[in-house]
Design a protein around this motif. Sequence first.
Motif, PDB file in Angstrom:
ATOM      1  N   GLY A   1      30.737 -13.015  69.199  1.00  0.00           N
ATOM      2  CA  GLY A   1      30.342 -13.631  70.451  1.00  0.00           C
ATOM      3  C   GLY A   1      31.486 -14.381  71.174  1.00  0.00           C
ATOM      4  N   GLU A   2      32.801 -14.345  70.769  1.00  0.00           N
ATOM      5  CA  GLU A   2      33.791 -14.908  71.387  1.00  0.00           C
ATOM      6  C   GLU A   2      34.153 -14.048  72.652  1.00  0.00           C
ATOM      7  OE1 GLU A   2      38.341 -16.520  70.483  1.00  0.00           O
ATOM      8  OE2 GLU A   2      37.248 -15.500  68.886  1.00  0.00           O
ATOM      9  N   MET A   3      34.393 -14.734  73.692  1.00  0.00           N
ATOM     10  CA  MET A   3      35.007 -14.277  75.100  1.00  0.00           C
ATOM     11  C   MET A   3      36.147 -14.197  75.294  1.00  0.00           C
ATOM     12  SD  MET A   3      33.249 -15.155  78.877  1.00  0.00           S
ATOM     13  CE  MET A   3      34.610 -16.023  79.361  1.00  0.00           C
ATOM     14  N   MET A   4      36.610 -13.374  76.263  1.00  0.00           N
ATOM     15  CA  MET A   4      38.023 -13.361  76.770  1.00  0.00           C
ATOM     16  C   MET A   4      37.948 -12.736  78.180  1.00  0.00           C
ATOM     17  SD  MET A   4      39.781 -10.468  74.359  1.00  0.00           S
ATOM     18  CE  MET A   4      41.295 -10.290  75.252  1.00  0.00           C
ATOM     19  N   ILE A   5      39.022 -12.845  78.995  1.00  0.00           N
ATOM     20  CA  ILE A   5      39.192 -12.215  80.251  1.00  0.00           C
ATOM     21  C   ILE A   5      40.248 -11.168  79.976  1.00  0.00           C
ATOM     22  CG2 ILE A   5      39.566 -12.487  82.497  1.00  0.00           C
ATOM     23  CD1 ILE A   5      38.144 -15.313  82.580  1.00  0.00           C
ATOM     24  N   VAL A   6      40.195  -9.892  80.519  1.00  0.00           N
ATOM     25  CA  VAL A   6      41.358  -8.943  80.622  1.00  0.00           C
ATOM     26  C   VAL A   6      41.380  -8.419  82.184  1.00  0.00           C
ATOM     27  CG1 VAL A   6      42.243  -6.826  79.604  1.00  0.00           C
ATOM     28  CG2 VAL A   6      41.028  -8.281  78.237  1.00  0.00           C
TER      29      VAL A   6
ATOM     30  N   VAL B   1      34.995  -9.867  78.851  1.00  0.00           N
ATOM     31  CA  VAL B   1      34.953  -9.174  77.564  1.00  0.00           C
ATOM     32  C   VAL B   1      34.223 -10.104  76.504  1.00  0.00           C
ATOM     33  CG1 VAL B   1      36.064  -7.698  75.655  1.00  0.00           C
ATOM     34  CG2 VAL B   1      36.947  -7.629  78.126  1.00  0.00           C
ATOM     35  N   ARG B   2      33.126  -9.543  75.788  1.00  0.00           N
ATOM     36  CA  ARG B   2      32.500 -10.359  74.794  1.00  0.00           C
ATOM     37  C   ARG B   2      32.372  -9.654  73.423  1.00  0.00           C
ATOM     38  NH1 ARG B   2      30.206 -15.126  74.863  1.00  0.00           N
ATOM     39  NH2 ARG B   2      29.864 -15.298  77.018  1.00  0.00           N
ATOM     40  N   SER B   3      32.877  -9.923  72.554  1.00  0.00           N
ATOM     41  CA  SER B   3      32.849  -9.230  71.014  1.00  0.00           C
ATOM     42  C   SER B   3      31.440  -9.308  70.670  1.00  0.00           C
ATOM     43  CB  SER B   3      33.853  -9.722  70.101  1.00  0.00           C
ATOM     44  OG  SER B   3      33.491 -11.191  69.633  1.00  0.00           O
ATOM     45  N   ILE B   4      31.139  -8.011  69.957  1.00  0.00           N
ATOM     46  CA  ILE B   4      30.050  -8.079  69.197  1.00  0.00           C
ATOM     47  C   ILE B   4      30.395  -7.920  67.585  1.00  0.00           C
ATOM     48  CG2 ILE B   4      27.805  -6.583  68.702  1.00  0.00           C
ATOM     49  CD1 ILE B   4      28.089  -5.753  71.994  1.00  0.00           C
ATOM     50  N   GLY B   5      30.124  -8.940  66.845  1.00  0.00           N
ATOM     51  CA  GLY B   5      30.867  -8.595  65.791  1.00  0.00           C
ATOM     52  C   GLY B   5      32.287  -9.317  65.633  1.00  0.00           C
ATOM     53  N   ARG B   6      32.747  -9.126  64.390  1.00  0.00           N
ATOM     54  CA  ARG B   6      34.247  -9.556  64.501  1.00  0.00           C
ATOM     55  C   ARG B   6      35.115  -8.314  65.080  1.00  0.00           C
ATOM     56  NH1 ARG B   6      36.551 -13.680  62.737  1.00  0.00           N
ATOM     57  NH2 ARG B   6      38.524 -13.142  61.985  1.00  0.00           N
ATOM     58  N   THR B   7      35.847  -8.625  65.953  1.00  0.00           N
ATOM     59  CA  THR B   7      36.552  -7.541  66.739  1.00  0.00           C
ATOM     60  C   THR B   7      38.161  -7.478  66.755  1.00  0.00           C
ATOM     61  OG1 THR B   7      34.618  -7.353  68.121  1.00  0.00           O
ATOM     62  CG2 THR B   7      36.432  -6.289  68.879  1.00  0.00           C
ATOM     63  N   ARG B   8      38.723  -6.576  66.582  1.00  0.00           N
ATOM     64  CA  ARG B   8      40.222  -6.418  66.648  1.00  0.00           C
ATOM     65  C   ARG B   8      40.700  -5.704  67.710  1.00  0.00           C
ATOM     66  NH1 ARG B   8      42.988  -5.753  60.893  1.00  0.00           N
ATOM     67  NH2 ARG B   8      44.749  -6.021  62.346  1.00  0.00           N
ATOM     68  N   LEU B   9      41.294  -6.297  68.802  1.00  0.00           N
ATOM     69  CA  LEU B   9      41.787  -5.447  69.882  1.00  0.00           C
ATOM     70  C   LEU B   9      43.521  -5.095  69.675  1.00  0.00           C
ATOM     71  CD1 LEU B   9      39.892  -7.091  72.473  1.00  0.00           C
ATOM     72  CD2 LEU B   9      39.249  -5.059  71.748  1.00  0.00           C
TER      73      LEU B   9
END
Length: 152
Positions: free
Chosen positions: A20-25, A30-38
């Motif tokens: 559920g953490e959000m970021m802007i690119v 961009v909002r994660s669904i589950g733990r996400t690694r980018l």
Amino acid sequence: MVLEAKELAPMTLRISLKDGEMMIVNGAAVRSIGRTRLCIEGKAAVLRGRDLDTVDMTTPARRLYYATIASYTDPEHLGAHQDEIVAALTEVIATLRTPVAQSAAASFARLVATSDYYRALADCRALMAMENASAPRARLSAATAASAPARA
């Protein structure tokens, strides 16, 4: 001239996001669904959600922070955002008169002049902290002046 592979590698940013953490690119949310690694390769305007949580625009330094984020993430309207930066920075300089605050404001201005908005946000956070520290003193002074007996 022989270049090693590490010299040829593009700029890489590795980010881990919680569910559920959000970021802007580059201006896109961009909002994660589950733990996400980018892994972001190349140049991109990236802001984590925690960088956006402090934006409530109730003080000059917070307005400066918001205008800086807008400049960083919305280059299409850069001129308008830069006008907001100038107006907010003028307020901050007038409000925070300590040498440390003036130095942080000057550092901020240098970074913005070179379009280094991400690093300028660190100076904004320092200015917001100074503003928060000076606010209780300002409220105390105002309360003391209001409760003092009037002089004839």
